[in-house]
Design a protein around this motif. Structure first.
Motif, PDB file in Angstrom:
ATOM      1  N   ALA A  31       0.820  -1.217   0.000  1.00 26.38           N
ATOM      2  CA  ALA A  31       0.000   0.000   0.000  1.00 26.38           C
ATOM      3  C   ALA A  31       0.855   1.269   0.000  1.00 26.38           C
ATOM      4  O   ALA A  31       0.529   2.234  -0.689  1.00 26.38           O
ATOM      5  CB  ALA A  31      -0.930  -0.005   1.214  1.00 26.38           C
ATOM      6  N   LEU A  32       1.941   1.270   0.753  1.00 26.35           N
ATOM      7  CA  LEU A  32       2.811   2.451   0.764  1.00 26.35           C
ATOM      8  C   LEU A  32       3.405   2.690  -0.610  1.00 26.35           C
ATOM      9  O   LEU A  32       3.493   3.828  -1.069  1.00 26.35           O
ATOM     10  CB  LEU A  32       3.933   2.289   1.803  1.00 26.35           C
ATOM     11  CG  LEU A  32       3.518   2.411   3.266  1.00 26.35           C
ATOM     12  CD1 LEU A  32       4.695   2.062   4.175  1.00 26.35           C
ATOM     13  CD2 LEU A  32       2.992   3.805   3.585  1.00 26.35           C
ATOM     14  N   ALA A  37       3.802   7.225  -1.790  1.00 28.81           N
ATOM     15  CA  ALA A  37       4.908   7.876  -2.509  1.00 28.81           C
ATOM     16  C   ALA A  37       5.958   8.500  -1.594  1.00 28.81           C
ATOM     17  O   ALA A  37       6.324   9.651  -1.759  1.00 28.81           O
ATOM     18  CB  ALA A  37       4.351   8.907  -3.477  1.00 28.81           C
ATOM     19  N   GLY A  38       6.419   7.755  -0.595  1.00 24.13           N
ATOM     20  CA  GLY A  38       7.511   8.225   0.262  1.00 24.13           C
ATOM     21  C   GLY A  38       7.138   9.233   1.320  1.00 24.13           C
ATOM     22  O   GLY A  38       8.007   9.799   1.970  1.00 24.13           O
ATOM     23  N   LEU A  57       2.053   4.690  11.997  1.00 24.20           N
ATOM     24  CA  LEU A  57       2.184   5.401  10.728  1.00 24.20           C
ATOM     25  C   LEU A  57       2.340   6.881  11.049  1.00 24.20           C
ATOM     26  O   LEU A  57       1.592   7.415  11.869  1.00 24.20           O
ATOM     27  CB  LEU A  57       0.939   5.195   9.868  1.00 24.20           C
ATOM     28  CG  LEU A  57       0.493   3.759   9.604  1.00 24.20           C
ATOM     29  CD1 LEU A  57      -0.771   3.761   8.746  1.00 24.20           C
ATOM     30  CD2 LEU A  57       1.591   2.972   8.941  1.00 24.20           C
ATOM     31  N   HIS A  58       3.304   7.551  10.418  1.00 20.55           N
ATOM     32  CA  HIS A  58       3.574   8.963  10.668  1.00 20.55           C
ATOM     33  C   HIS A  58       3.437   9.754   9.380  1.00 20.55           C
ATOM     34  O   HIS A  58       3.935   9.334   8.332  1.00 20.55           O
ATOM     35  CB  HIS A  58       5.003   9.150  11.203  1.00 20.55           C
ATOM     36  CG  HIS A  58       5.259   8.440  12.480  1.00 20.55           C
ATOM     37  ND1 HIS A  58       4.999   9.000  13.705  1.00 20.55           N
ATOM     38  CD2 HIS A  58       5.762   7.202  12.733  1.00 20.55           C
ATOM     39  CE1 HIS A  58       5.332   8.133  14.654  1.00 20.55           C
ATOM     40  NE2 HIS A  58       5.796   7.041  14.083  1.00 20.55           N
ATOM     41  N   TYR A 173       8.812   0.553   2.216  1.00 26.82           N
ATOM     42  CA  TYR A 173       8.597  -0.120   3.501  1.00 26.82           C
ATOM     43  C   TYR A 173       8.271   0.889   4.602  1.00 26.82           C
ATOM     44  O   TYR A 173       8.060   0.511   5.746  1.00 26.82           O
ATOM     45  CB  TYR A 173       9.821  -0.933   3.904  1.00 26.82           C
ATOM     46  CG  TYR A 173      10.030  -2.175   3.061  1.00 26.82           C
ATOM     47  CD1 TYR A 173       9.175  -3.265   3.167  1.00 26.82           C
ATOM     48  CD2 TYR A 173      11.083  -2.256   2.160  1.00 26.82           C
ATOM     49  CE1 TYR A 173       9.363  -4.406   2.402  1.00 26.82           C
ATOM     50  CE2 TYR A 173      11.287  -3.387   1.395  1.00 26.82           C
ATOM     51  CZ  TYR A 173      10.416  -4.457   1.518  1.00 26.82           C
ATOM     52  OH  TYR A 173      10.601  -5.580   0.752  1.00 26.82           O
ATOM     53  N   GLY A 174       8.290   2.193   4.286  1.00 27.79           N
ATOM     54  CA  GLY A 174       8.055   3.216   5.291  1.00 27.79           C
ATOM     55  C   GLY A 174       9.294   3.508   6.116  1.00 27.79           C
ATOM     56  O   GLY A 174       9.220   4.163   7.151  1.00 27.79           O
ATOM     57  N   LEU A 175      10.441   3.014   5.673  1.00 28.72           N
ATOM     58  CA  LEU A 175      11.709   3.162   6.384  1.00 28.72           C
ATOM     59  C   LEU A 175      12.610   4.144   5.644  1.00 28.72           C
ATOM     60  O   LEU A 175      12.454   4.358   4.449  1.00 28.72           O
ATOM     61  CB  LEU A 175      12.410   1.797   6.489  1.00 28.72           C
ATOM     62  CG  LEU A 175      11.582   0.669   7.104  1.00 28.72           C
ATOM     63  CD1 LEU A 175      12.300  -0.667   6.937  1.00 28.72           C
ATOM     64  CD2 LEU A 175      11.304   0.949   8.565  1.00 28.72           C
ATOM     65  N   SER A 176      13.567   4.718   6.372  1.00 28.30           N
ATOM     66  CA  SER A 176      14.511   5.646   5.755  1.00 28.30           C
ATOM     67  C   SER A 176      15.798   5.657   6.577  1.00 28.30           C
ATOM     68  O   SER A 176      15.746   5.617   7.810  1.00 28.30           O
ATOM     69  CB  SER A 176      13.937   7.059   5.698  1.00 28.30           C
ATOM     70  OG  SER A 176      14.902   7.966   5.229  1.00 28.30           O
ATOM     71  N   ALA A 177      16.924   5.743   5.908  1.00 27.79           N
ATOM     72  CA  ALA A 177      18.213   5.865   6.603  1.00 27.79           C
ATOM     73  C   ALA A 177      18.487   7.310   6.997  1.00 27.79           C
ATOM     74  O   ALA A 177      19.412   7.580   7.747  1.00 27.79           O
ATOM     75  CB  ALA A 177      19.342   5.348   5.702  1.00 27.79           C
ATOM     76  N   VAL A 178      17.681   8.251   6.493  1.00 32.38           N
ATOM     77  CA  VAL A 178      17.908   9.673   6.736  1.00 32.38           C
ATOM     78  C   VAL A 178      16.729  10.326   7.463  1.00 32.38           C
ATOM     79  O   VAL A 178      16.902  10.972   8.488  1.00 32.38           O
ATOM     80  CB  VAL A 178      18.159  10.416   5.405  1.00 32.38           C
ATOM     81  CG1 VAL A 178      18.320  11.893   5.629  1.00 32.38           C
ATOM     82  CG2 VAL A 178      19.364   9.834   4.691  1.00 32.38           C
TER      83      VAL A 178
END
Length: 184
Positions: A31-32, A37-38, A57-58, A173-178
């Motif tokens: 779904a994300l 779209a990020g 979810l944020h 995945y709703g994840l980010s390194a930044v």
């Protein structure tokens, strides 16, 4: 990230919470990628040895509202409890939740190198010793790649706590390194 919504996996006598969380995470991933779209990040308030039984979810209240109307949880509604969209507490800290890719097995690395024609079997044995194996104790989900169909473990790391948010884009995945999400 002024708003959040929690999705809690409910206890079920037939299905373990790990299995239900993996199913929820797989549906959320699809779904994300299709609808957010990020712009929506996720966190795990009970993150320890496992991701826990809650996904937060944020995003903006408007984006979370629109995302909720996509009916992406179809089939899991009896197994989860969804909170109202709420405001993030003013004193919240911030952190990243990112994906960590582990090259876990030296044997697997050897097979891939031989299969791709990079090395012969003898060269692979010589160049990729068992010491190349990596082990991690990070929490993970069992997921299946939508593009290749392969099953793998998606390891998740929670970054250091920060006092100020960091803007950025979230992956499918709703994840980010930044980019950070509120942590409270």
């Amino acid at each position: 990230m002024e708003s959040y919504q929690e999705i809690r996996v409910l206890p079920d006598p037939e299905f373990g919470s790990d299995l239900l969380m993996a199913a929820l995470f797989a549906k959320l991933h699809r779904a994300l990628g299709q609808h957010a779209a990020g712009k929506i990040g996720i966190s795990f308030p009970h993150y320890r040895q496992k991701p826990g039984d809650i996904i937060r979810l944020h995003g903006t209240a408007a984006r979370l509202t629109v995302f909720g109307k996509t009916l992406w949880m179809k089939g899991l509604n009896d197994h989860v409890a969804i909170s109202e969209i709420r405001d993030v507490p003013a004193d919240a800290q911030h952190c990243c939740f990112s994906r960590v890719q582990v090259k876990s097995s030296a044997e697997r690395l050897r097979r891939r190198s031989v299969k791709r024609g990079r090395l012969s079997e003898e060269e692979a044995l010589e160049r990729i010793p068992d010491s190349k194996s990596q082990i991690t104790s990070l929490p993970f989900f069992h997921v299946k790649s939508l593009s290749t169909g392969e099953a793998f473990r998606l390891f998740i790391r929670r970054g250091a706590l920060l006092t100020e948010p960091v803007e950025g884009v979230f992956g499918a995945y709703g994840l980010s390194a930044v980019a950070t999400v509120p942590w409270f």
